[in-house]
Design an enzyme around this catalytic site. Sequence first.
Site, short mmCIF file in Angstrom:
data_model
loop_
_atom_site.label_atom_id
_atom_site.label_comp_id
_atom_site.label_asym_id
_atom_site.label_seq_id
_atom_site.Cartn_x
_atom_site.Cartn_y
_atom_site.Cartn_z
N ASN A 18 -15.01 12.56 -13.28
CA ASN A 18 -16.28 13.27 -13.39
C ASN A 18 -17.28 12.34 -14.07
O ASN A 18 -17.24 12.17 -15.29
CB ASN A 18 -16.08 14.56 -14.19
CG ASN A 18 -17.39 15.32 -14.39
OD1 ASN A 18 -18.40 15.03 -13.76
ND2 ASN A 18 -17.35 16.32 -15.26
N LYS B 59 -20.33 12.79 -14.52
CA LYS B 59 -21.37 13.56 -15.21
C LYS B 59 -22.75 12.97 -14.89
O LYS B 59 -22.96 12.51 -13.78
CB LYS B 59 -21.06 13.64 -16.71
CG LYS B 59 -19.66 14.21 -16.99
CD LYS B 59 -19.41 14.50 -18.43
CE LYS B 59 -18.01 15.07 -18.61
NZ LYS B 59 -17.73 15.46 -20.00
N HIS C 33 -17.34 23.86 -14.91
CA HIS C 33 -17.10 22.95 -16.04
C HIS C 33 -17.71 23.55 -17.30
O HIS C 33 -18.74 24.23 -17.24
CB HIS C 33 -17.70 21.58 -15.75
CG HIS C 33 -17.29 20.52 -16.72
ND1 HIS C 33 -17.89 20.38 -17.96
CD2 HIS C 33 -16.33 19.57 -16.65
CE1 HIS C 33 -17.31 19.38 -18.60
NE2 HIS C 33 -16.36 18.88 -17.84
N GLU D 202 -19.46 22.40 -19.53
CA GLU D 202 -20.85 22.02 -19.76
C GLU D 202 -21.79 22.85 -18.89
O GLU D 202 -22.92 23.15 -19.31
CB GLU D 202 -21.03 20.52 -19.51
CG GLU D 202 -20.33 19.68 -20.57
CD GLU D 202 -20.02 18.26 -20.15
OE1 GLU D 202 -19.38 17.55 -20.94
OE2 GLU D 202 -20.38 17.86 -19.02
N GLU E 92 -9.47 22.25 -19.49
CA GLU E 92 -10.15 21.35 -20.41
C GLU E 92 -10.48 22.10 -21.71
O GLU E 92 -11.45 22.87 -21.75
CB GLU E 92 -11.45 20.82 -19.80
CG GLU E 92 -11.26 19.90 -18.62
CD GLU E 92 -12.53 19.13 -18.30
OE1 GLU E 92 -12.46 17.90 -18.23
OE2 GLU E 92 -13.58 19.77 -18.15
N GLY F 92 -14.99 14.73 -24.70
CA GLY F 92 -15.93 13.77 -25.26
C GLY F 92 -15.90 13.64 -26.76
O GLY F 92 -16.77 13.00 -27.35
N SER G 77 -10.69 13.95 -23.13
CA SER G 77 -10.43 12.65 -23.77
C SER G 77 -9.15 11.99 -23.25
O SER G 77 -8.39 11.39 -24.00
CB SER G 77 -10.38 12.79 -25.30
OG SER G 77 -11.62 13.23 -25.81
#
Length: 251
Positions: A11, A13, A99, A101, A169, A175, A213
């Site tokens: 991904n 992003k 996701h 985010e 996730e 991150g 991560s």
Amino acid sequence: MTARRKLIAGNWKMNGLKADGLDLASDLAGRLKGAGAVAFDMLVCPPFPLLFPVHEAIADSPLALGAQDCHAETSGAHTGDVSPVMLKDAGCRFVILGHSERRADHGETDAEIAAKAVAAHKEGLVAIICVGETEAQRDAGQANAVVSTQLKGSIPKGATAANTVIAYEPVWAIGTGKTATPDDVKAMHAHIRAELDGKVTEPGAVRILYGGSVKPSNAAELMAVDNVDGALVGGASLKADDFWAIGVSCR
């Protein structure tokens, strides 16, 4: 049951301009072509503007192309959105949906994610449906309940092992440099596998990816965990050497 083949999905992003994206995709495509038989499928999900050029760059390789989101409608007055038909036209085979985010930054609900998955399936795209809890939810002992609710609301009717992938996730590990322990991952992936019963055709064949991560130094240990069928990789997918190392860690 046929063994589930690992999927290593990158991904990107909101990262990458055309030149860098083409260099990265071409590098990975070349490695896949030259490696012969490997124990994993590999996927890159660039930002929308890079889909067409990346597709052209990898067209003669086993490297697959995916997008990071889609709209639930085929077309219409939806400024700034991209439909599954457009993604298919750009050469996509996969699309990431839900996701964390997107859920946090855009307020996406489980119902909206399910509608997007229906639209993606209609166009022959594989939906990678993301689920995961925040650190506060885990600390409160709510991780399993949160993920169960997301699975129930985000997986649409008609989901199968062929058209749906689940990506777990933990939000607190995306991150941040933090990674769930192998025992944490094993427990959650077993929970997800059990929760898929009745929600997906052939639940035992659905691939469940781990994300959060993932990097070369921990990939082999994570990929060896029961019910971990690959990885959804963020930052490490932007470096060819790191992303490739995660792939070849699969056995």
